[in-house]
Design an enzyme around this catalytic site. Structure first.
Site, PDB file in Angstrom:
ATOM      1  N   CYS A 182      28.753  -0.054  17.929  1.00 39.30           N
ATOM      2  CA  CYS A 182      29.547  -0.953  18.777  1.00 39.30           C
ATOM      3  C   CYS A 182      28.698  -1.410  19.949  1.00 39.30           C
ATOM      4  CB  CYS A 182      30.807  -0.275  19.296  1.00 39.30           C
ATOM      5  SG  CYS A 182      31.758  -1.384  20.362  1.00 39.30           S
ATOM      6  N   LYS A 223      28.535   3.300   9.935  1.00 37.99           N
ATOM      7  CA  LYS A 223      28.542   1.844  10.145  1.00 37.99           C
ATOM      8  C   LYS A 223      27.334   1.428  10.982  1.00 37.99           C
ATOM      9  CE  LYS A 223      31.469  -2.008  11.482  1.00 37.99           C
ATOM     10  NZ  LYS A 223      32.856  -2.425  11.656  1.00 37.99           N
TER      11      LYS A 223
HETATM   12  C1  LIG Z   1      37.911  -8.212  17.985  1.00 34.41           C
HETATM   13  C2  LIG Z   1      37.020  -7.300  17.201  1.00 34.41           C
HETATM   14  C3  LIG Z   1      37.114  -5.919  17.387  1.00 34.41           C
HETATM   15  C4  LIG Z   1      36.288  -5.061  16.642  1.00 34.41           C
HETATM   16  N1  LIG Z   1      36.432  -3.709  16.811  1.00 34.41           N
HETATM   17  C5  LIG Z   1      35.692  -2.861  16.036  1.00 34.41           C
HETATM   18  C6  LIG Z   1      35.890  -1.446  16.110  1.00 34.41           C
HETATM   19  O1  LIG Z   1      36.762  -0.948  16.822  1.00 34.41           O
HETATM   20  N2  LIG Z   1      35.087  -0.651  15.339  1.00 34.41           N
HETATM   21  C7  LIG Z   1      34.134  -1.164  14.505  1.00 34.41           C
HETATM   22  O2  LIG Z   1      33.443  -0.406  13.806  1.00 34.41           O
HETATM   23  N3  LIG Z   1      33.944  -2.508  14.394  1.00 34.41           N
HETATM   24  C8  LIG Z   1      34.703  -3.355  15.137  1.00 34.41           C
HETATM   25  N4  LIG Z   1      34.524  -4.703  15.021  1.00 34.41           N
HETATM   26  C9  LIG Z   1      33.488  -5.213  14.092  1.00 34.41           C
HETATM   27  C10 LIG Z   1      34.097  -5.606  12.750  1.00 34.41           C
HETATM   28  O3  LIG Z   1      34.715  -4.500  12.121  1.00 34.41           O
HETATM   29  C11 LIG Z   1      33.014  -6.208  11.810  1.00 34.41           C
HETATM   30  O4  LIG Z   1      32.010  -5.239  11.585  1.00 34.41           O
HETATM   31  C12 LIG Z   1      32.336  -7.442  12.390  1.00 34.41           C
HETATM   32  O5  LIG Z   1      33.254  -8.211  13.145  1.00 34.41           O
HETATM   33  C13 LIG Z   1      31.719  -8.329  11.298  1.00 34.41           C
HETATM   34  O6  LIG Z   1      32.687  -8.745  10.363  1.00 34.41           O
HETATM   35  P1  LIG Z   1      33.495 -10.147  10.478  1.00 34.41           P
HETATM   36  O7  LIG Z   1      32.479 -11.235  10.698  1.00 34.41           O
HETATM   37  O8  LIG Z   1      34.245 -10.265   9.184  1.00 34.41           O
HETATM   38  O9  LIG Z   1      34.411 -10.005  11.663  1.00 34.41           O
HETATM   39  C14 LIG Z   1      35.346  -5.592  15.734  1.00 34.41           C
HETATM   40  C15 LIG Z   1      35.253  -6.975  15.549  1.00 34.41           C
HETATM   41  C16 LIG Z   1      36.082  -7.826  16.261  1.00 34.41           C
HETATM   42  C17 LIG Z   1      35.980  -9.314  16.028  1.00 34.41           C
END
Ligand SMILES: Cc1cc2nc3c(=O)[nH]c(=O)nc-3n(C[C@H](O)[C@H](O)[C@H](O)COP(=O)(O)O)c2cc1C
Length: 318
Positions: free
Chosen positions: A143, A179
């Site tokens: 993160c 992750k």
């Molecule tokens: C608003 C938001 C909150 C997120 N919170 C977390 C989280 O709590 N833990 C985590 O491992 N990834 C978190 N992510 C990352 C997503 O799980 C993902 O890895 C990343 O956004 C890429 O995928 P996407 O392009 O489909 O969103 C978050 C992403 C967004 C947009």
């Protein structure tokens, strides 16, 4: 690949040709809402039965409750979004007591996403989760928005291995999926380090560090100045990293980053992903995972392949 026992809740069912198996767990289909984009599922329950999903990766938890970062913490970007939410969550005990019992009735694989700033915090959470019915732990070492988000672990092979080993020891009954962060020079080195330390799988990618600035005020749009980029803009980067990692390790890979259509999901699987998570797309279209599952089902039927798992790692590089 680890061969952990399957609990009765984890049965492949109606999706037939869409079923995939990962870390000894049967997923009825490979599509899983990504952590942070789906909360604990409650907001989506009225839109569709959560049992239609391959699994759910819940909002990232920490040992203790967190309020997250000050606002503004979301900004639009071309073909994506920046966020600096900062792991706002009610803490692992609240999750176990108040959210998990509801989720475990949903006939889908429940993935407990968790993060910590110290190895001790991570192992404490892992011990607690090991005693629950969660099917898998997703250890977020990537993160970018808070120190507690573990990015310090995720950018260094030795630290990534240390925390992985500790969590695996603390949760011997659960598959541990680590992750990974894309904000590194060589993601395959981190993937190999966590594999050697006992990870059962890896998931990638978390968000890419980005920044926007307001022209008039000359202030960064996000109160944290920088945040994580996700959405379609990151898709080609995610496909590239999934492909590289899938070729570097022998544990399974869960892919994510910019997936918003069934074609994206199929491409991610060709790159080497066994399952595919869908994050930012949910904010634009809460039905995205269901539409992707339906699209994949139609694709499998029309293309005559016997199983969606035929796609996994099927890219033919030049
Ligand atoms: C608003 C938001 C909150 C997120 N919170 C977390 C989280 O709590 N833990 C985590 O491992 N990834 C978190 N992510 C990352 C997503 O799980 C993902 O890895 C990343 O956004 C890429 O995928 P996407 O392009 O489909 O969103 C978050 C992403 C967004 C947009």
């Amino acid at each position: 690949m680890s061969d952990l026992p399957i609990s009765p809740a984890q049965t492949a069912s109606d999706d037939g040709h869409l079923a995939v198996r990962m870390c000894g767990i049967d997923f009825k289909n490979p599509i899983i809402p990504a952590s942070g984009a789906f909360g604990f599922g409650r907001e989506y329950e009225s839109l569709y039965p959560l049992s239609r999903l391959g699994g759910i990766s819940v909002k990232g938890m920490t040992l203790h409750k967190r309020d997250g970062n000050p606002m503004p913490r979301v900004a639009e970007t071309p073909a994506g979004m920046l966020n600096s939410v900062g792991l706002q969550n009610p803490g692992v005990d609240y999750f176990i007591e108040h959210e998990l019992p509801n989720l475990l009735t949903k006939d889908t694989v429940i993935i407990a996403n968790c993060a910590g700033s110290t190895v001790e915090d991570c192992t404490e959470m892992a011990k607690k989760l090991n005693r629950t019915g969660v099917h898998m732990i997703e250890l977020n070492i990537s993160c970018p928005n808070v120190k507690a988000g573990g990015l310090a672990f995720g950018v260094d092979c030795q630290s990534a291995a240390t925390v992985t080993h500790a969590v695996k020891n603390a949760a011997p009954d659960k598959p541990v999926m680590v992750k990974l962060s894309p904000n590194v020079t060589d993601i395959t080195a981190i993937a190999k380090a966590v594999e050697a330390a006992g990870a059962d799988a890896v998931s990638l990618i978390n968000t890419l560090l980005g920044m926007r600035i307001d022209l008039a005020s000359r202030r960064p749009i996000l109160k944290q100045n920088v945040g994580g980029l996700s959405g379609p803009a990151v898709f080609p980067v995610a496909v590239r990293m999934v492909w590289q990692v899938a070729n570097a390790v022998s544990i399974p890979v869960m892919g994510m980053g910019g997936v918003s259509t069934w074609k994206d999901a199929a491409e991610m699987m060709l790159a080497g992903a066994t399952c595919v998570q869908v994050g930012a797309a949910l904010f634009q279209n809460p039905l995205a995972p269901i539409e992707i599952i339906d699209g994949l089902r139609q694709y499998v039927e029309e293309s005559g392949i016997s199983s969606i798992s035929d796609l996994i790692g099927g890219v033919q590089p030049w």
